[in-house]
Design a protein around this motif. Structure first.
Motif, PDB file in Angstrom:
ATOM      1  N   SER A 134      42.096  -5.188  64.681  1.00 31.18           N
ATOM      2  CA  SER A 134      43.307  -4.795  63.959  1.00 31.18           C
ATOM      3  C   SER A 134      43.602  -5.771  62.824  1.00 31.18           C
ATOM      4  CB  SER A 134      44.504  -4.739  64.914  1.00 31.18           C
ATOM      5  OG  SER A 134      44.757  -6.020  65.484  1.00 31.18           O
ATOM      6  N   LEU A 135      44.388  -5.300  61.859  1.00 29.52           N
ATOM      7  CA  LEU A 135      44.909  -6.120  60.765  1.00 29.52           C
ATOM      8  C   LEU A 135      46.426  -6.061  60.821  1.00 29.52           C
ATOM      9  CD1 LEU A 135      42.591  -4.973  57.815  1.00 29.52           C
ATOM     10  CD2 LEU A 135      42.516  -7.180  58.996  1.00 29.52           C
ATOM     11  N   ASP A 136      47.074  -7.217  61.008  1.00 28.23           N
ATOM     12  CA  ASP A 136      48.534  -7.271  61.137  1.00 28.23           C
ATOM     13  C   ASP A 136      49.037  -6.283  62.184  1.00 28.23           C
ATOM     14  OD1 ASP A 136      48.687  -9.267  59.266  1.00 28.23           O
ATOM     15  OD2 ASP A 136      49.392  -7.990  57.632  1.00 28.23           O
ATOM     16  N   GLY A 137      48.293  -6.155  63.278  1.00 26.30           N
ATOM     17  CA  GLY A 137      48.705  -5.307  64.387  1.00 26.30           C
ATOM     18  C   GLY A 137      48.390  -3.842  64.225  1.00 26.30           C
ATOM     19  N   VAL A 138      47.793  -3.440  63.106  1.00 27.95           N
ATOM     20  CA  VAL A 138      47.464  -2.040  62.856  1.00 27.95           C
ATOM     21  C   VAL A 138      45.989  -1.815  63.186  1.00 27.95           C
ATOM     22  CG1 VAL A 138      47.351  -0.208  61.126  1.00 27.95           C
ATOM     23  CG2 VAL A 138      49.202  -1.898  61.050  1.00 27.95           C
ATOM     24  N   PRO A 139      45.656  -0.823  64.050  1.00 27.28           N
ATOM     25  CA  PRO A 139      44.251  -0.570  64.368  1.00 27.28           C
ATOM     26  C   PRO A 139      43.430  -0.335  63.109  1.00 27.28           C
ATOM     27  CG  PRO A 139      45.673   0.670  65.843  1.00 27.28           C
ATOM     28  CD  PRO A 139      46.568   0.087  64.784  1.00 27.28           C
ATOM     29  N   ALA A 140      42.275  -1.011  63.003  1.00 35.04           N
ATOM     30  CA  ALA A 140      41.483  -0.940  61.784  1.00 35.04           C
ATOM     31  C   ALA A 140      40.019  -0.617  62.020  1.00 35.04           C
ATOM     32  CB  ALA A 140      41.577  -2.268  61.022  1.00 35.04           C
ATOM     33  N   MET A 141      39.467  -1.022  63.183  1.00 28.65           N
ATOM     34  CA  MET A 141      38.020  -0.908  63.342  1.00 28.65           C
ATOM     35  C   MET A 141      37.637  -0.926  64.821  1.00 28.65           C
ATOM     36  SD  MET A 141      35.141  -3.154  63.899  1.00 28.65           S
ATOM     37  CE  MET A 141      35.210  -4.733  63.059  1.00 28.65           C
ATOM     38  N   ILE A 142      36.635  -0.119  65.152  1.00 33.94           N
ATOM     39  CA  ILE A 142      36.018  -0.142  66.473  1.00 33.94           C
ATOM     40  C   ILE A 142      34.703  -0.916  66.362  1.00 33.94           C
ATOM     41  CG2 ILE A 142      34.993   1.219  68.335  1.00 33.94           C
ATOM     42  CD1 ILE A 142      37.977   1.584  68.193  1.00 33.94           C
ATOM     43  N   GLU A 143      34.508  -1.845  67.275  1.00 31.60           N
ATOM     44  CA  GLU A 143      33.341  -2.725  67.233  1.00 31.60           C
ATOM     45  C   GLU A 143      32.494  -2.508  68.484  1.00 31.60           C
ATOM     46  OE1 GLU A 143      33.537  -7.168  65.913  1.00 31.60           O
ATOM     47  OE2 GLU A 143      33.923  -7.093  68.070  1.00 31.60           O
ATOM     48  N   ARG A 144      31.245  -2.091  68.273  1.00 31.16           N
ATOM     49  CA  ARG A 144      30.274  -1.976  69.363  1.00 31.16           C
ATOM     50  C   ARG A 144      29.107  -2.894  69.035  1.00 31.16           C
ATOM     51  NH1 ARG A 144      32.259   3.295  68.906  1.00 31.16           N
ATOM     52  NH2 ARG A 144      32.946   4.231  70.890  1.00 31.16           N
ATOM     53  N   THR A 145      28.963  -3.964  69.783  1.00 31.26           N
ATOM     54  CA  THR A 145      28.021  -5.020  69.440  1.00 31.26           C
ATOM     55  C   THR A 145      27.088  -5.297  70.604  1.00 31.26           C
ATOM     56  OG1 THR A 145      29.711  -6.030  68.028  1.00 31.26           O
ATOM     57  CG2 THR A 145      27.824  -7.384  68.593  1.00 31.26           C
ATOM     58  N   THR A 146      25.825  -5.518  70.273  1.00 29.50           N
ATOM     59  CA  THR A 146      24.811  -5.874  71.271  1.00 29.50           C
ATOM     60  C   THR A 146      24.188  -7.205  70.894  1.00 29.50           C
ATOM     61  OG1 THR A 146      24.298  -3.526  71.639  1.00 29.50           O
ATOM     62  CG2 THR A 146      22.695  -5.145  72.414  1.00 29.50           C
ATOM     63  N   PHE A 147      24.193  -8.162  71.824  1.00 31.46           N
ATOM     64  CA  PHE A 147      23.590  -9.476  71.609  1.00 31.46           C
ATOM     65  C   PHE A 147      22.365  -9.639  72.499  1.00 31.46           C
ATOM     66  CE2 PHE A 147      27.883 -10.431  70.128  1.00 31.46           C
ATOM     67  CZ  PHE A 147      27.652 -11.262  69.039  1.00 31.46           C
ATOM     68  N   VAL A 148      21.354 -10.328  71.973  1.00 32.75           N
ATOM     69  CA  VAL A 148      20.251 -10.737  72.836  1.00 32.75           C
ATOM     70  C   VAL A 148      20.817 -11.667  73.905  1.00 32.75           C
ATOM     71  CG1 VAL A 148      18.538 -10.472  71.005  1.00 32.75           C
ATOM     72  CG2 VAL A 148      19.639 -12.708  71.351  1.00 32.75           C
ATOM     73  N   MET A 149      20.164 -11.722  75.066  1.00 31.74           N
ATOM     74  CA  MET A 149      20.704 -12.469  76.200  1.00 31.74           C
ATOM     75  C   MET A 149      20.930 -13.943  75.887  1.00 31.74           C
ATOM     76  SD  MET A 149      21.687 -10.882  78.845  1.00 31.74           S
ATOM     77  CE  MET A 149      21.823 -12.365  79.859  1.00 31.74           C
ATOM     78  N   GLU A 150      20.042 -14.552  75.112  1.00 37.40           N
ATOM     79  CA  GLU A 150      20.160 -15.975  74.804  1.00 37.40           C
ATOM     80  C   GLU A 150      21.525 -16.316  74.231  1.00 37.40           C
ATOM     81  OE1 GLU A 150      17.987 -19.348  71.951  1.00 37.40           O
ATOM     82  OE2 GLU A 150      17.293 -17.269  71.945  1.00 37.40           O
ATOM     83  N   ALA A 151      22.040 -15.445  73.345  1.00 41.14           N
ATOM     84  CA  ALA A 151      23.361 -15.663  72.759  1.00 41.14           C
ATOM     85  C   ALA A 151      24.453 -14.987  73.575  1.00 41.14           C
ATOM     86  CB  ALA A 151      23.382 -15.147  71.320  1.00 41.14           C
ATOM     87  N   GLY A 152      24.209 -13.763  74.027  1.00 39.99           N
ATOM     88  CA  GLY A 152      25.247 -12.985  74.686  1.00 39.99           C
ATOM     89  C   GLY A 152      25.749 -13.592  75.974  1.00 39.99           C
ATOM     90  N   ARG A 153      24.873 -14.281  76.725  1.00 37.26           N
ATOM     91  CA  ARG A 153      25.316 -14.862  78.002  1.00 37.26           C
ATOM     92  C   ARG A 153      26.437 -15.873  77.815  1.00 37.26           C
ATOM     93  NH1 ARG A 153      23.270 -19.934  78.428  1.00 37.26           N
ATOM     94  NH2 ARG A 153      21.559 -20.501  77.012  1.00 37.26           N
TER      95      ARG A 153
END
Length: 251
Positions: A134-153
């Motif tokens: 959100s920006l200033d409390g207003v919904p702005a974006m949906i985020e779907r993110t995938t990380f490799v395990m080395e970083a995601g863990r």
């Protein structure tokens, strides 16, 4: 202006002008100071000031030109391709307060699209994030993110509702140096529409981003869907310096 970071003066002027607009020092609908006034304040030439103002015109922040005085207008907030910023960093740079609500941080087998982007075998374990931004409390974006395990863990020890994932991972030594972005338009599905508080099938601006380390190792693949009424993307180039923007036909 004192040059502390080596950037061209016109870029630093553009940043200062954006800051004044975002903070209300130059209110919406107001006329900007004259070129002569700005030259005197910053100790620079008219050409540099004009180049900085041209950047803001291209971003839709300022109107005018060709004999008309530059004016501040209410505009969709632009996110530039010329720099690599996280959503949080970008929001702060335009004077907005970023927010997020996390719906999922999960370890699961990589799907075929994410696996192909990250150079993994389908089914290899990855960490997936699903957040509303959100920006200033207003919904702005949906985020779907995938990380490799080395970083995601590392994210299982992080409160994703309070802060920037990128900044946290960088603080833990993860090299997030490069990004390749693909922009297109998609229709909001039922879940995204509900979270963004819009009707299903509302057009969304989708950014598909592959983030890599300095040596080219894929770290993150994300599909971020923005409300175009709240943000857009810009790219700056000149006849002397061409940005690496590629038009890719949709299959």
């Amino acid at each position: 202006m004192e040059n502390r970071d080596g950037r061209p003066l016109h870029e630093r002027l553009s940043e200062e002008f954006r800051h004044r607009i975002a903070t209300g020092a130059w209110p919406e609908g107001s006329q900007l100071p004259s070129e002569a006034t700005l030259c005197g304040e910053f100790g620079t030439s008219r050409g540099t000031v004009r180049q900085a103002l041209a950047t803001l015109r291209n971003e839709g922040v300022v109107t005018g030109g060709r004999g008309r005085p530059p004016m501040v207008r209410a505009a969709v907030q632009s996110q530039s391709f010329s720099t690599f910023m996280s959503f949080t960093e970008w929001a702060h740079s335009i004077g907005k307060t970023p927010g997020q609500r996390t719906y999922e941080v999960a370890r699961r087998p990589a799907g075929p699209v994410a696996a192909a982007q990250l150079g993994l075998e389908a089914g290899e374990p990855v960490v997936e994030i699903y957040r509303l931004r959100s920006l200033d409390g207003v919904p702005a974006m949906i985020e779907r993110t995938t990380f490799v395990m080395e970083a995601g863990r590392l994210l299982f020890d992080f409160d994703a509702d309070n802060g920037s994932i990128f900044n946290y991972l960088r603080s833990r030594g993860v090299d997030l140096s490069r990004a390749r972005r693909t922009i297109d338009a998609v229709a909001a599905g039922p879940d995204d529409a509900r979270l963004l508080e819009v009707d299903p099938n509302t057009p969304l601006l989708r950014e598909r981003r592959l983030t890599s380390s300095a040596d080219g190792r894929p770290i993150e693949y994300s599909e971020d869907c923005y409300l175009p009424s709240l943000t857009n993307f810009t790219i700056d180039n000149t006849s002397e310096s061409r940005a690496s923007l590629v038009r890719i036909p949709t299959p």
